[in-house]
Design a protein around this motif. Structure first.
Motif, short mmCIF file in Angstrom:
data_model
loop_
_atom_site.label_atom_id
_atom_site.label_comp_id
_atom_site.label_asym_id
_atom_site.label_seq_id
_atom_site.Cartn_x
_atom_site.Cartn_y
_atom_site.Cartn_z
N VAL A 216 -19.74 4.58 123.21
CA VAL A 216 -19.70 5.42 122.00
C VAL A 216 -20.10 4.59 120.78
O VAL A 216 -20.87 5.04 119.92
N THR A 217 -19.59 3.37 120.73
CA THR A 217 -19.91 2.48 119.60
C THR A 217 -21.41 2.24 119.50
O THR A 217 -22.02 2.41 118.43
N THR A 218 -22.02 1.84 120.62
CA THR A 218 -23.45 1.52 120.59
C THR A 218 -24.30 2.77 120.41
O THR A 218 -25.33 2.74 119.73
N ALA A 219 -23.87 3.89 121.02
CA ALA A 219 -24.66 5.12 120.90
C ALA A 219 -24.69 5.61 119.45
O ALA A 219 -25.75 5.96 118.92
N ILE A 220 -23.53 5.62 118.80
CA ILE A 220 -23.48 6.10 117.42
C ILE A 220 -24.22 5.14 116.49
O ILE A 220 -25.00 5.56 115.62
N SER A 221 -24.01 3.85 116.67
CA SER A 221 -24.67 2.88 115.79
C SER A 221 -26.18 2.87 116.00
O SER A 221 -26.94 2.68 115.05
N THR A 222 -26.62 3.08 117.25
CA THR A 222 -28.05 3.12 117.53
C THR A 222 -28.74 4.21 116.72
O THR A 222 -29.84 4.03 116.20
#
Length: 658
Positions: free
Chosen positions: A171-177
């Motif tokens: 979730v962290t990487t998906a949102i930040s991406t």
């Protein structure tokens, strides 16, 4: 003797604190409680991992050194280790309360406290508080998963629980991406995380429950044990079972297996915290691109965690999965480290290696969690929270050591993070000038800056920039002074015309063209132009060749040296102070990270012997036979209890209602 609670289950209001269930829940309710625990874990790890996703932005905003940034994680892990151990002692407050109100505290800190920080000290304090809560919840959540999942479904349940850190990272990487480019301010990402987590916190506070001690302090092999577990609970002496729990849990099979998995996860926690930094400093990836690479790892890991758990429950063994998973991950690590020092490595090569490592890690980790809780149960099922506290404290302690080791082994990363970004900005603005500096060398430039007339420094600079020999440079200097006027004449003629005249001085057309060009470009009459061309013919051929071949190169080199003055003084000072240091760090970084990845690989291999200390069968056939024998035992014991009940009723004259 203690007896099981007979009052009604917690209501919506009383359940805000008194969450203990007097009866083992049916499958729908049990599935709900398991789901709440999983989404709560996801939210908590999202809050913990968001720091790594916005690492570059935090470092820039607070002007952090890389060492300070790593120390944030180290200190957080240390406090988390203490909190994990204390959570075992705080189990009497209620596992569900620790989880529900833990996520409330973390969500408020993430939504309001973290974005409001303006100094690195304030940010560190908030991170410590989040780590403390996460450390406690790290123990309470798997304890709840264990309570609500019989052993024959334990690996599946643990597979879903281990989705907490994995989906949290995903979730962290998906949102930040998808948002870093449009929202580069780190506070935005903390607020998004906080809002999502607040929603989860409300669900946990309202909807989470736990088993009473009389129920959870027993071993439940399958859901068919429900009637027996509840019958036994009526006469269970909880106080007796809860004596000496710490002494029972501090045994080699429990401590060793906790240490083994903690070492195994060294690579996992390295990329969770430093993937963005690693890919930026070694391969020039943007934060969004690096986080996109992380998406592949976490997605593959999540799939492996769940599928491995389901298959493990199906064939009723754990150990073969741990061994196979660790070997797959180790092979992936070995392959990954074969190209980490190659800057031209393609994006999808990284993806492929990450997927292999993630699949192996997922297979090993979910089955290890199931096996570990079963190992603890084999010692004392009432000591589950204490056993998990031992694991949580060990895990966070090992992470602390891992991060300290990273600082020592990969010291080049600090230089690249601290000074690399500004150097990159200078390179973008003054790329040509920096190329000149790199070619000439800082020592030679320093000598010229001190004394522009330093002939030795001039010759050295010119030879490096032109490729001419020192003799040719010195000769050109002399000839340029001796034939200054003739050299001006040469420059007034275009190259094609001059080449034609050099090859054939009698070429009338070239001669006329040259006269016209000299007259026009120097602003002199035709007769003076003819005279200058005649003077040009008096220069010896060898001297003229040197002037026309080496001379233009020296002029270009002089222009490059003069252009260095366009670099602002503070940027020049920065280059002088850190240019060599960053250049050396850029050379050292790939090898240092390669060394670190070897350490992570060795840590994964070191995990393998600890598997043999854990409870459980290697053979599916033997595991199935044991499960069958257990079912028969449960049936016999229930029949005996029913017979005893009927006998008691007959003796007292009780009659079953019609």
């Amino acid at each position: 003797m203690s007896s099981i609670r007979t009052e009604a289950p917690p209501t919506l209001i009383t359940g805000l604190w008194q969450r203990k269930l007097p009866h083992y829940p049916d499958t729908p309710a049990r599935s709900w409680y398991l789901a709440v625990v999983v989404i709560t874990s996801i939210a908590l790890y999202y809050q913990l991992f968001v720091t790594g996703a916005v690492a570059n932005e935090l470092i820039g905003y607070f002007d952090l050194s890389f060492a300070y940034f790593v120390w944030i994680f180290i200190i957080g892990a240390a406090f988390g280790a203490v909190a994990s151990v204390l959570a075992g002692a705080l189990d009497r407050w209620g596992r569900a309360n620790i989880v529900a109100y833990g996520v409330v505290i973390c969500s408020l800190l993430t939504l309001f406290a973290a974005p409001a920080t303006t100094t690195k000290g304030q940010f560190l304090l908030v991170y410590i508080l989040v780590s403390i809560v996460e450390g406690a919840v790290l123990v309470a959540t798997p304890a709840l998963i264990r309570d609500f999942s019989p052993q024959l479904g334990r690996a599946s349940a643990m597979g879903f629980w281990t989705l907490g850190p994995v989906i949290g990272a995903l979730v962290t990487t998906a949102i930040s991406t998808h948002t870093l480019d449009s929202h580069p301010d780190w506070q935005y990402h903390y607020r998004v995380c906080g809002i999502i987590s607040i929603v989860v916190a409300v669900i946990a506070v309202i909807g989470l429950r736990e088993l009473s001690p009389q129920l959870r302090d027993q071993i439940m092999v399958s859901v068919r044990d429900k009637a027996l577990i509840e019958a036994r609970a009526l006469g269970l002496n909880v106080n007796e079972l809860e004596k000496g729990q710490w002494r029972q849990m501090l045994r080699p099979n429990i401590l060793g297996s906790a240490l083994g998995i903690s070492m195994f996860l060294a690579f996992y926690y390295t990329i969770a915290s430093f993937l963005v930094v690693y890919m930026a400093t070694n391969f020039g990836y943007s934060p969004a691109k690096a986080n996109g690479l992380g998406n592949w790892f976490w997605s593959a890991n999540a799939i492996a965690l769940v599928l491995a758990g389901i298959v493990s429950d199906k064939i009723k063994v754990r150990k073969p999965f741990m061994i196979v998973g660790a070997l797959i991950s180790s092979v992936g690590m070995f392959w990954f480290n074969s190209f980490t020092d190659k800057p031209d490595t393609g994006y999808y090569t990284f993806v492929a290696a990450f997927v292999v490592i993630a699949l192996g890690t997922g297979i090993a980790y979910s089955t290890w969690m199931a096996s570990f809780t079963e190992t603890v149960e084999a010692q004392n099922p009432a000591a589950t929270a204490v056993g998990l506290a031992v694991w949580g404290g060990t895990l966070r302690g090992v992470i602390t050591v891992v991060l300290l080791g990273l600082l020592v082994v990969v010291n080049a990363a600090g230089t690249l993070v601290n000074y690399g970004p500004r150097l990159g900005e200078i390179q973008h603005a003054y790329g040509a000038q920096l190329a000149t500096i790199q070619t000439v060398g800082t020592d030679t430039l320093a000598a010229l800056q001190k004394d522009p007339q330093d002939q030795a420094a001039q010759v050295t600079a010119m030879t490096k920039l032109t490729g001419a020999t020192a003799g040719e440079v010195q000769q050109t200097f002399v000839l340029s002074t001796q034939y200054k006027e003739q050299l001006a004449t040469v420059k007034a003629i275009d190259k094609a015309t001059f080449a034609t005249l050099s090859a054939n001085p009698a070429d009338a057309n070239a001669g006329l063209a040259a006269v016209g060009q000299v007259s026009k470009n120097l602003g002199i009459p035709i007769d003076q132009a003819i005279a200058r061309l005649q003077a040009l013919q008096q220069i010896p051929v060898a001297d003229l060749t040197v002037l026309t071949t080496v001379g233009p190169k020296l002029e270009d080199a002089a222009a490059r040296l003069q252009a260095l003055g366009a670099i602002p003084a503070d940027d020049q000072a920065f280059l002088a102070a850190h240019g060599k240091e960053v250049q050396q760090a850029a050379q050292d970084s790939p090898e240092q990270w390669k060394r670190w990845w070897w350490i992570c690989l060795l840590a994964q291999i070191a995990f393998l012997p600890f598997v043999f200390l854990m409870a459980g069968h290697w053979s599916p056939k033997k595991a199935a036979q044991e499960a069958k024998e257990h079912d028969e035992m449960v049936a016999r014991e229930l029949a005996e209890m029913a017979s005893e009940t009927d006998t008691a009723k007959a003796q007292t004259g009780e009659v079953e209602p019609v």
